[in-house]
Scaffold this active site. Structure first.
Site, PDB file in Angstrom:
ATOM      1  N   ASP A  71       1.169  -5.246  -4.897  1.00 45.16           N
ATOM      2  CA  ASP A  71       0.321  -4.115  -5.288  1.00 45.16           C
ATOM      3  C   ASP A  71       1.050  -3.206  -6.281  1.00 45.16           C
ATOM      4  O   ASP A  71       0.419  -2.400  -6.967  1.00 45.16           O
ATOM      5  CB  ASP A  71      -0.077  -3.293  -4.051  1.00 45.16           C
ATOM      6  CG  ASP A  71      -1.518  -3.554  -3.618  1.00 45.16           C
ATOM      7  OD1 ASP A  71      -2.315  -4.034  -4.456  1.00 45.16           O
ATOM      8  OD2 ASP A  71      -1.845  -3.271  -2.456  1.00 45.16           O
ATOM      9  N   LYS A  83     -10.628 -11.006  -2.313  1.00 41.58           N
ATOM     10  CA  LYS A  83      -9.266 -11.465  -2.584  1.00 41.58           C
ATOM     11  C   LYS A  83      -9.021 -12.842  -1.977  1.00 41.58           C
ATOM     12  O   LYS A  83      -8.429 -13.719  -2.612  1.00 41.58           O
ATOM     13  CB  LYS A  83      -8.251 -10.461  -2.035  1.00 41.58           C
ATOM     14  CG  LYS A  83      -8.198  -9.150  -2.794  1.00 41.58           C
ATOM     15  CD  LYS A  83      -7.307  -8.125  -2.089  1.00 41.58           C
ATOM     16  CE  LYS A  83      -7.310  -6.799  -2.830  1.00 41.58           C
ATOM     17  NZ  LYS A  83      -6.556  -5.738  -2.124  1.00 41.58           N
ATOM     18  N   GLN A 117      -3.945  -3.129   2.901  1.00 41.96           N
ATOM     19  CA  GLN A 117      -5.162  -2.540   2.349  1.00 41.96           C
ATOM     20  C   GLN A 117      -5.292  -1.067   2.733  1.00 41.96           C
ATOM     21  O   GLN A 117      -5.194  -0.718   3.905  1.00 41.96           O
ATOM     22  CB  GLN A 117      -6.394  -3.322   2.830  1.00 41.96           C
ATOM     23  CG  GLN A 117      -7.702  -2.860   2.221  1.00 41.96           C
ATOM     24  CD  GLN A 117      -7.759  -3.072   0.722  1.00 41.96           C
ATOM     25  OE1 GLN A 117      -7.303  -4.076   0.197  1.00 41.96           O
ATOM     26  NE2 GLN A 117      -8.333  -2.115   0.018  1.00 41.96           N
TER      27      GLN A 117
END
Length: 290
Positions: free
Chosen positions: A119, A52, A96
């Site tokens: 997200d 990322k 995460q």
């Protein structure tokens, strides 16, 4: 049979984002800024977050990686999230997953400002998505839609069977496939590991989206000729002959199913690369919407 090349398509999307960011910079605007919180040292998470960060650099985003020890308290993690929520120079961020067992994931995800939830996991975004309002769509379902749309795969009126009901993939993609849009208007059946006569459903499907987590579950005898296959599964299967000691398998027995499919995603190289590209797209949307 046509391979749905997620790596190629994700690179095309990154190039489009890069052009937009260069234009923003040229007009004196600050670039989009994406942050990631990584708790602990999970190998897969480290690899994913590293990818990322590199992708952010490539398209011209600012990026921040916040690495925290695995023994961090829930309260301290919530303080970091509060800081990010209040940072006006930050457009979006992710926490995460998975988190250590002593931290309540639901509590953490609910603490994220929905306007920065790139997200797309916050209930506010999920609800807006279901109501067809502007919202951050979870990156994997968003990537699936882009593959279907960019490869001009007919979905309107087709029978789509989604195997899997997670809040990250199965549930949202089942909603999105039924909505109006270039990759929508399908008649959707949601199935899962406890569905009786699952094979009958997949054999009747025009489109099968596999997000079950069982390596090579879908075999050629479970699909019809000309089917469209989207394989979201990704499992490390032990293999002593391989240098890494394992191989990556999807939920679909690719070699045999590809002989019957009209379109199919490979694993790896299909849905996976699209996930990061769509996270970048959501960050760009956050910059433009807010």
């Amino acid at each position: 049979m046509i391979i749905l090349d997620g790596k190629k398509t994700s690179n095309e999307i990154k190039e489009e984002i890069k052009i937009t960011v260069n234009s923003m910079k040229a007009s004196g605007e600050r670039p989009p800024h994406l942050a990631a919180i990584l708790v602990g040292n999970d190998g897969a998470s480290l690899t994913y977050v590293g990818s990322k960060v590199r992708s952010c650099e490539y398209v011209g985003f600012d990026s921040t990686l916040i690495r925290l020890e695995s023994n961090i308290s829930e309260e301290e993690l919530l303080r970091h999230i509060s800081d990010l929520n209040q940072d006006d120079n930050l457009d979006g961020y992710i926490v995460q997953l998975p988190l250590p067992n002593h931290i309540n994931e639901e509590k953490i995800l609910l603490a994220i400002d929905p306007k920065k939830d790139v997200d797309g996991f916050h209930p506010a975004n999920f609800g807006k998505m279901a109501l067809e309002l502007n919202a951050f769509i979870p990156a994997t379902p968003f990537g699936i839609l882009q593959l279907l749309e960019r490869y001009k795969i007919p979905t309107s009126g087709k029978h789509c069977v989604v195997v899997g009901r997670s809040h990250i993939v199965g549930r949202p993609i089942s909603i999105l496939m039924s909505q109006k849009g270039p990759a929508g208007n399908a008649t959707v059946t949601v199935a899962h590991s406890r569905t009786e006569n699952l094979d009958l459903l997949t054999r009747s499907a025009d489109i099968v989206i596999m997000a079950l987590g069982i390596p090579e579950y879908l075999t050629a005898d479970k699909v019809k000729e000309g089917v469209v296959i989207i394989d979201v599964g990704i499992t490390r299967v032990p293999d002593k002959k391989h240098p890494k000691g394992y191989v990556i398998k999807g939920d679909v027995a690719f070699e045999e199913v590809s002989k019957k499919a009209k379109f199919i995603t490979p694993v790896p190289g299909g849905v996976g690369p699209m996930t990061i590209a769509m996270l970048l797209q959501n960050t760009l949307l956050a910059r433009q919407w807010n």
